[in-house]
Design a protein around this motif. Structure first.
Motif, short mmCIF file in Angstrom:
data_model
loop_
_atom_site.label_atom_id
_atom_site.label_comp_id
_atom_site.label_asym_id
_atom_site.label_seq_id
_atom_site.Cartn_x
_atom_site.Cartn_y
_atom_site.Cartn_z
N ALA A 1 0.85 -1.19 0.00
CA ALA A 1 0.00 0.00 0.00
C ALA A 1 0.89 1.24 0.00
CB ALA A 1 -0.91 0.01 1.23
N ARG B 1 0.48 5.35 0.36
CA ARG B 1 -0.48 6.40 0.72
C ARG B 1 -0.38 7.55 -0.25
NH1 ARG B 1 -0.05 8.09 6.79
NH2 ARG B 1 1.86 9.11 6.04
N LEU C 1 -2.66 -0.24 8.41
CA LEU C 1 -2.41 1.09 7.87
C LEU C 1 -2.40 2.13 8.98
CD1 LEU C 1 -4.59 0.92 4.64
CD2 LEU C 1 -2.19 0.28 4.97
N TYR D 1 -5.32 5.06 -0.56
CA TYR D 1 -4.11 4.28 -0.76
C TYR D 1 -4.14 3.62 -2.13
CZ TYR D 1 -3.05 4.66 4.23
OH TYR D 1 -2.76 5.13 5.49
#
Length: 290
Positions: free
Chosen positions: A225, A227, A259, A265
């Motif tokens: 992921a 951001r 997270l 994301y």
């Protein structure tokens, strides 16, 4: 030209992307030519508290790109060193000579590309790459020095050429990667643990011969992921690891996300089938109360 350079500086300062994957149409964009102000940009976040991937120095270790200006749309290589507080390249890294998790992503969250880096006898890590779009790219290097903490350092690279901002929809849970269709399911709960599942199909049929992805410790996928906005990189933990090289699985791949905050994301899934490694991209929101 003065107006163009001012616009480029403004875009860079705001952290927006400079580049489109396919290049800009004639007459629709300028050319990026990074000057001293861009090349000498430094990280402003606190290196000891910033999320992973945002700073080039942390816990006494520093990521040094050998070159920060690289060509667009032609084979090249990313080269860098990882040094300790004494300025000497770190050679004792858990996992050996290919254990650094290297990737590049353009600053508009487009074009995330995992790289295969190998350390040379001079202490320089090198990875082949072809940048598909011009702009400012972020280089990630994740590693664990022997006896030290797990780190993920980042540095900017500059790719001159035609550019134009690229935007994404706010929610995108399906993607196509070559002949495969991929979907991610699961709500992202910021500040906690969330199960996330990726499902791979081909022509409407489940793919059941996914192979372990290299460098994952026997997991059938790697999910990262990133951001939006600051490009903090958060790897998701695979639920199944330790598979033998000849192991096969699918169509589902399970992960656990942890997270740090709300926000949007970009998720990048890497999976392997038939000996070929592929990447699929998604956009998922992490909302309070999820």
């Amino acid at each position: 030209m003065t107006a163009l350079l001012a616009a480029v500086a403004l875009v860079f300062a705001a952290g927006w992307a400079l580049g489109s994957i396919g290049g800009a149409a004639p007459g629709s964009a300028g050319r990026l030519a990074p000057g001293p102000a861009l090349r000498n940009a430094v990280d402003t976040a606190d290196p000891e508290t910033a999320p992973m991937g945002l700073v080039s120095t942390r816990a006494g270790y520093t990521l040094h790109p050998v070159r920060t200006v690289l060509p667009w749309n032609q084979p090249t290589e990313v080269a860098f060193t990882l040094t300790g507080s004494d300025g000497v390249p770190v050679r004792a890294i858990d996992g050996g000579a290919t254990a650094v998790d290297v990737a590049v992503i353009r600053r508009d969250d487009a074009g995330y590309e995992p790289l295969r880096a190998t350390a040379g006898p001079d202490g320089v890590w090198r990875a082949p790459v072809t940048f598909p779009g011009a702009g400012v790219w972020r280089l990630y290097a994740g590693f664990t020095p022997t006896g030290g903490p797990a780190l993920d350092l980042g540095a900017d690279l500059f790719v001159p050429g035609p550019f134009g901002p690229f935007t994404f929809t706010t929610e995108q849970r399906t993607a196509t990667s070559g002949p495969f269709q991929v979907r991610v399911d699961g709500e992202l709960a910021p500040g906690g643990s969330s199960p996330v599942f990726a499902t791979v199909s081909r022509d409407g049929r489940p793919v059941t011969d996914l192979e372990p992805v290299a460098g994952t410790g026997g997991a059938y996928g790697r999910l990262v992921a990133v951001r939006q906005g600051d490009l903090a990189r958060i790897p998701l933990r695979a639920q199944v690891t330790g598979a033998a090289p000849a192991g096969r699985s699918g169509p589902g791949i399970g992960f656990v996300a942890e997270l740090p905050s709300t926000g949007s994301y970009r998720l990048f899934l890497t999976f392997t089938q038939g000996g070929a490694e592929r990447t699929a991209e998604f956009t998922v929101d992490a909302a309070a109360g999820s």
